[in-house]
Design an enzyme around this catalytic site. Structure first.
Site, PDB file in Angstrom:
ATOM      1  N   ARG B 132      59.424  51.574  49.490  1.00 59.38           N
ATOM      2  CA  ARG B 132      58.843  52.047  48.217  1.00 59.38           C
ATOM      3  C   ARG B 132      58.979  51.013  47.097  1.00 59.38           C
ATOM      4  NH1 ARG B 132      61.555  56.912  49.466  1.00 59.38           N
ATOM      5  NH2 ARG B 132      60.201  58.322  50.606  1.00 59.38           N
ATOM      6  N   LYS B 154      47.682  43.481  40.506  1.00 63.10           N
ATOM      7  CA  LYS B 154      46.802  44.224  41.409  1.00 63.10           C
ATOM      8  C   LYS B 154      47.020  43.716  42.818  1.00 63.10           C
ATOM      9  CE  LYS B 154      42.768  45.654  38.773  1.00 63.10           C
ATOM     10  NZ  LYS B 154      41.288  45.553  38.763  1.00 63.10           N
ATOM     11  N   GLU B 196      36.043  31.703  37.754  1.00 61.64           N
ATOM     12  CA  GLU B 196      36.948  32.629  37.059  1.00 61.64           C
ATOM     13  C   GLU B 196      37.554  31.962  35.822  1.00 61.64           C
ATOM     14  OE1 GLU B 196      37.563  35.865  37.758  1.00 61.64           O
ATOM     15  OE2 GLU B 196      36.858  36.122  39.816  1.00 61.64           O
ATOM     16  N   LYS B 237      44.389  36.166  30.955  1.00 61.45           N
ATOM     17  CA  LYS B 237      44.472  37.357  31.801  1.00 61.45           C
ATOM     18  C   LYS B 237      45.703  38.175  31.437  1.00 61.45           C
ATOM     19  CE  LYS B 237      44.017  39.372  36.308  1.00 61.45           C
ATOM     20  NZ  LYS B 237      43.537  39.249  37.680  1.00 61.45           N
ATOM     21  N   GLU B 247      44.448  49.457  34.040  1.00 60.49           N
ATOM     22  CA  GLU B 247      42.995  49.461  34.019  1.00 60.49           C
ATOM     23  C   GLU B 247      42.420  50.801  33.585  1.00 60.49           C
ATOM     24  OE1 GLU B 247      41.091  48.087  37.613  1.00 60.49           O
ATOM     25  OE2 GLU B 247      39.501  47.219  36.426  1.00 60.49           O
ATOM     26  N   ARG B 251      41.129  46.345  30.381  1.00 59.86           N
ATOM     27  CA  ARG B 251      41.252  45.483  31.548  1.00 59.86           C
ATOM     28  C   ARG B 251      39.926  45.322  32.279  1.00 59.86           C
ATOM     29  NH1 ARG B 251      46.371  45.006  35.653  1.00 59.86           N
ATOM     30  NH2 ARG B 251      45.410  43.589  37.125  1.00 59.86           N
ATOM     31  N   ASN B 255      36.315  42.231  34.550  1.00 60.55           N
ATOM     32  CA  ASN B 255      35.263  42.376  35.557  1.00 60.55           C
ATOM     33  C   ASN B 255      33.926  41.795  35.108  1.00 60.55           C
ATOM     34  OD1 ASN B 255      36.726  43.643  37.665  1.00 60.55           O
ATOM     35  ND2 ASN B 255      36.776  45.500  36.411  1.00 60.55           N
ATOM     36  N   HIS B 258      31.470  40.763  37.632  1.00 66.57           N
ATOM     37  CA  HIS B 258      31.906  41.290  38.922  1.00 66.57           C
ATOM     38  C   HIS B 258      31.063  42.461  39.441  1.00 66.57           C
ATOM     39  CE1 HIS B 258      35.245  38.634  38.274  1.00 66.57           C
ATOM     40  NE2 HIS B 258      35.832  38.999  39.383  1.00 66.57           N
ATOM     41  N   HIS B 262      30.284  41.643  43.009  1.00 65.99           N
ATOM     42  CA  HIS B 262      30.718  42.454  44.151  1.00 65.99           C
ATOM     43  C   HIS B 262      29.529  42.949  44.966  1.00 65.99           C
ATOM     44  CE1 HIS B 262      34.838  43.521  42.145  1.00 65.99           C
ATOM     45  NE2 HIS B 262      34.912  42.427  42.877  1.00 65.99           N
ATOM     46  N   HIS B 277      33.759  34.839  46.967  1.00 65.30           N
ATOM     47  CA  HIS B 277      33.915  35.672  45.780  1.00 65.30           C
ATOM     48  C   HIS B 277      33.533  34.926  44.481  1.00 65.30           C
ATOM     49  CE1 HIS B 277      35.597  38.680  43.065  1.00 65.30           C
ATOM     50  NE2 HIS B 277      36.348  37.740  42.511  1.00 65.30           N
TER      51      HIS B 277
END
Lengths: 382, 382
Positions: B132, B154, B196, B237, B247, B251, B255, B258, B262, B277
């Protein structure tokens, strides 16, 4: 603690708040709660709910719950898994996550765990990681899950290296503990859950343990004592969790009886025909008190009182009570060393100075554990 | 922002703090950092470290890193996975968690991610869920992972329903971005990461975008501009992540580019031979600015400036640049609708009023997206 007066089915219930800041939630305890689950869950403001259940519970209640949610305008889906500990696997995690994503559960939507501890742990973990976290609701259907696994946010699956070794802390948004669902629970499962109820008294509440000694039959029979026992257990666990959400300190007290108990579960290969978790905990509680007495920490009379009450409730209290035996002292020590509550290689026990006076005892020397277990395995004692 | 003066290999580096309360950590940026990784990681106070890497990076650096850690008294193990996006799977998660547990990594110990974004996301997720949550350190080895995936916590794996749909927010304890490791990176990967870098200027820092226009060759060549670009990207960032760790709001600005990007990755089936990407992001950035201009939100000259700079750096900027094509408008819209940044069924875009003036635009109507994409797919424009 005042025992509750008259509980009318579906009309009255006890609310136990779990004040965890922005992760605060309520546990509702009472008979017939599942019948009002639709409106209660709908108040959380989700558009959709993915119900996760197992093949035992699903046929009894999933349709009822789904219908109640759909009546409130929630898009609902059901995923049903095989019952049993083997379901807490990576494969099940993938299956539940896939079902949650296929149901287009978004971040404001819900996963609803309808079942015992296995379903709660698995569905909670899936909710923790699907889209990096969606909300979830627990509808625990066993005494054990109502008083233990549905409180505190521990979720997870088993690894080949041990139980619950992969998981997350993820608090539910609501817990509905319908105590009427326990009316059809096999007595062995009731007893196993009851070991955790008694544990809360043993940890830090001698008055609750005395109440248990006086009222346990009512808990089993389904009177108002059952609701009170569930609610008080949730209050006790919630108080510890609020002090130590991520188990860096006090939360370890909840493991009273579990170092021995987990070792016994491991030795019996998690075969529920031989030993279920709560039975391991019952033996573990009795051992923890006798070990404390053997170390001169606790009056022997308190250890005897613990054993007498657990026995009265039909629970095992000795290593000799494990069907098929529990191996040698070395087997037990090996099994304990694999427990995840290991820090820097030393064994940590939860011991007690008396009933309601437990404490965390890190760095217990192996030879003291060994000589205690030797005496416990001595056939002249069993 | 002042470009850094002289950076001596291994002797000097930039520290970017990420002030996230009790999850605060530092990102160190500079040439030769991996050579001092042993002492830096040892300062975190762990007894053991499980290094997670891939078959490309492992043979180059895993032995060096493991030796440096062992020299500091850390028990070290290495698990090596196949390179590529397919490694972000449930099966790999199980493999890494098992390796971490087999290495007896306890809660105070470390998982060290040595690789690009795939390894960072996977190892970070395993660290988030093994026991955990254990601590982890990122040693990102690509420009993309140094400026993007190693910052912000993330972590995750891919699902059959989409990329990164299963994961956790789990902050690292330390990030070591050794910019010398990029000297051997294929130019296509440098370019992809650079998309990026430029993005951070486009989001909210026109000065940084202008600096990029003037200094991008130095970033590729490995001069002090590279360190400065990586550090400034991490600062940018980090500032967004500190405002919105999970997010729920700002945040989403990260994107930018993106939603389109994506969709293109999905349409090209994540086939890196066709599109990686960063290339999808480059096209997405150019599309986001042209879409903003088409909606009358942004001066067309800013959209042209974005395209000119990305093209100068060797990046694709148009749908026609996707090898093998990108399907029809309906294919694109379908692919966008599957993006996880969907709320209540409406499409959310990140649009811009100009360079450095991006904003979250929820509820963009499908017919506006459709007519824009129609014009983009018009062969007379490509």
């Amino acid at each position: 603690m005042t025992p509750l007066a008259a509980l009318t089915e579906g009309a009255s219930f006890i609310t136990v708040p779990v004040p965890l800041g922005d992760r605060a939630y309520d546990i509702l305890v009472g008979r017939g709660l599942i019948e009002t689950a639709g409106t209660r869950i709908a108040r959380l403001g989700a558009r959709a709910a993915a119900i996760v259940t197992d093949e035992h519970v699903g046929p009894l209640y999933a349709g009822l719950l789904a219908g109640a949610l759909e009546a409130q305008g929630l898009r609902t889906s059901v995923v049903t898994l095989p019952p049993g500990e083997a379901t807490k696997s990576y494969a099940s995690l993938e299956r539940v996550c896939d079902a949650v994503l296929a149901a287009k559960i978004e971040r404001g939507d819900l996963v609803v765990a309808l079942g015992g501890g296995v379903i709660g742990d698995l569905a909670g973990f899936a909710a923790a990681v699907a889209r990096r976290g969606v909300r979830f609701v627990q509808v625990p259907t066993t005494l054990l899950s109502q008083v233990d696994s549905s409180v505190g946010g521990k979720t997870g699956i088993n690894s080949r290296h041990g139980k619950n070794l992969v998981g997350a802390f993820h608090q539910p948004s609501l817990v509905l503990a319908d105590t009427a669902l326990l009316d059809t629970l096999p007595v062995r499962e009731m007893r196993a859950g009851y070991a955790e109820v008694a544990k809360y008294g043993l940890i830090d509440d001698e008055r609750f343990f005395s109440w248990c000694e006086a009222n346990w039959q009512g808990v089993f029979a389904g009177g108002p004592e059952r609701d009170e026992a569930v609610a008080q257990s949730c209050r006790a666990k919630a108080a510890v969790v609020v002090r130590d959400e991520h188990e860096n300190g006090d939360r370890a007290l909840l493991n009273l009886g579990h170092t021995f108990g987990h070792a016994l579960e491991r030795i019996t290969a998690y075969d529920s025909a031989r030993l279920v978790h709560g039975e391991g905990v019952a033996i573990g509680l009795a051992l923890a008190f006798r070990f404390s007495a053997a170390l001169g920490l606790c009056p022997p009379s308190d250890a005897e009182r613990v054993e007498a009450h657990l026995s009265a409730a039909g629970l095992p209290t000795r290593l000799a009570h494990v069907p098929g035996g529990c191996g040698t002292v070395d087997d037990l020590l090996d099994a304990m060393a694999q427990d995840k509550k290991v820090k820097g290689g030393a064994l940590t026990f939860i011991l007690a100075r008396g009933i309601g006076q437990s404490f965390i005892a890190p760095g217990i020397e192996a030879d003291k554990v060994r000589s205690f277990l030797d005496s416990e395995l001595d056939p002249s004692r069993s």
